[in-house]
Scaffold this active site. Structure first.
Site, PDB file in Angstrom:
ATOM      1  N   GLY A  46       0.845  -1.192   0.000  1.00  0.00           N
ATOM      2  CA  GLY A  46       0.000   0.000   0.000  1.00  0.00           C
ATOM      3  C   GLY A  46       0.875   1.234   0.000  1.00  0.00           C
ATOM      4  CD  GLN A  51       3.306   5.855   2.534  1.00  0.00           C
ATOM      5  OE1 GLN A  51       2.324   5.283   2.061  1.00  0.00           O
ATOM      6  NE2 GLN A  51       4.268   5.205   3.171  1.00  0.00           N
ATOM      7  CB  CYS A  96       4.907   2.389   7.497  1.00  0.00           C
ATOM      8  SG  CYS A  96       4.504   3.855   6.550  1.00  0.00           S
ATOM      9  CG  LEU A  97       6.789   0.957   1.648  1.00  0.00           C
ATOM     10  CD1 LEU A  97       6.341   1.178   0.203  1.00  0.00           C
ATOM     11  CD2 LEU A  97       7.880  -0.090   1.719  1.00  0.00           C
ATOM     12  CG  HIS A 138      -0.864   1.516   7.189  1.00  0.00           C
ATOM     13  ND1 HIS A 138       0.004   1.073   8.163  1.00  0.00           N
ATOM     14  CD2 HIS A 138      -0.129   2.324   6.387  1.00  0.00           C
ATOM     15  CE1 HIS A 138       1.192   1.607   7.958  1.00  0.00           C
ATOM     16  NE2 HIS A 138       1.150   2.364   6.879  1.00  0.00           N
ATOM     17  CD  GLU A 139      -1.154   2.640   2.556  1.00  0.00           C
ATOM     18  OE1 GLU A 139      -0.701   3.794   2.433  1.00  0.00           O
ATOM     19  OE2 GLU A 139      -0.462   1.679   2.940  1.00  0.00           O
ATOM     20  CG  HIS A 142       0.183   6.952   5.277  1.00  0.00           C
ATOM     21  ND1 HIS A 142       1.233   7.465   5.996  1.00  0.00           N
ATOM     22  CD2 HIS A 142       0.459   5.628   5.092  1.00  0.00           C
ATOM     23  CE1 HIS A 142       2.116   6.493   6.239  1.00  0.00           C
ATOM     24  NE2 HIS A 142       1.663   5.371   5.707  1.00  0.00           N
TER      25      HIS A 142
HETATM   26 ZN    ZN Z   1       2.500   3.514   5.746  1.00  0.00          ZN
END
Ligand code: ZN
Length: 182
Positions: A46, A51, A96-97, A138-139, A142
Site C-alpha cells: 500500500g 508518501q 510502513c515504507l 493504514h493508508e 496517511h
Molecule cells: Zn504507511
C-alpha cells in the site's frame, strides 16, 4: 515507469491532511502509475500519495503478493472515506515504507466499509476485512497525517521512540529511493 522517492517519518507532508482530488487529469494518471511502480519496487502492499510527496487524497493498494489474497485486484482509491468500522477489532503487525524497518502490533477494526472514487471519478463503496481492511485503514490514516506508530500502546511507543528518532534523521538502511529531508 518512474519510481518516486519515498518520504520518511518526520517529513512535514506526512503530518498534513491531504487535499481532495477534484479532477483526474493525465498528470494524475501518471502519478497513480508511478505510485504503483514505487510501491512494488519497495515491496510494499500500500502507498499513499503523501508518501511520494504529493498532497492529494489518493492511495494505491495491491495485496495480491500476500498468501491468501492473490485474487484481490490492485486498487486505487481517490478521496476515500471509511464510513463503517466493525466493533470487532483485531491485532496485527504493521510496517510502513515511510517508517523503514520498524514493525509494531496495532489494534484496529476487523471489517470496514469505505467510500471512494475511482479514476473516472465514479463513486464506489467497498467492504473489506482482515488484511485488506488493515491496509486500507493504514493508508487512509496517511491521508489524514496519521502513522501506525500513533496507534500503538504507550508501552510500545516508549520502546520505538529511539528508533523513530533514528528514522527521522535518516540513519536508515533501505533498498529503495527515499526523499531528501524537508
Ligand atoms: Zn504507511
Amino acid at each position: 515507469m518512474s519510481i518516486l522517492p519515498i518520504t520518511i517519518y518526520g517529513d512535514r507532508i506526512l503530518r498534513e491532511k491531504t487535499k481532495p482530488v477534484t479532477d483526474v487529469d493525465i498528470q494524475t494518471i501518471k502519478e497513480i502509475k508511478a505510485m504503483f511502480a514505487t510501491m512494488r519496487n519497495a515491496n510494499g502492499i500500500g502507498l499513499a500519495a503523501n508518501q511520494v510527496g504529493l498532497n492529494k487524497s489518493i492511495f494505491v493498494i495491491d495485496v495480491s503478493p500476500v498468501e491468501g489474497y492473490e485474487k484481490i485486484k490492485p486498487i486505487v482509491m481517490i478521496n476515500p472515506k471509511i464510513i463503517l468500522t466493525s466493533d470487532d477489532k483485531i491485532q496485527m503487525e504493521e510496517g510502513c515504507l515511510s517508517v523503514p524497518n520498524l514493525r509494531a502490533e496495532v489494534i484496529r477494526p476487523k471489517e470496514i466499509k469505505v467510500k471512494y472514487q475511482d479514476t473516472d471519478m465514479n463513486e464506489l463503496t467497498l467492504e473489506a476485512d482482515e488484511l485488506f481492511a488493515r491496509v486500507i485503514q493504514h493508508e487512509y490514516d496517511h491521508l489524514l497525517g496519521v502513522f501506525f506508530t500513533d496507534k500503538i500502546s504507550e508501552e510500545q511507543k516508549k520502546q520505538v521512540k529511539k528508533e523513530l528518532n533514528r528514522i527521522k534523521s535518516r540513519k536508515i538502511d533501505v533498498d529503495y529511493p527515499i526523499a531528501d529531508k524537508d
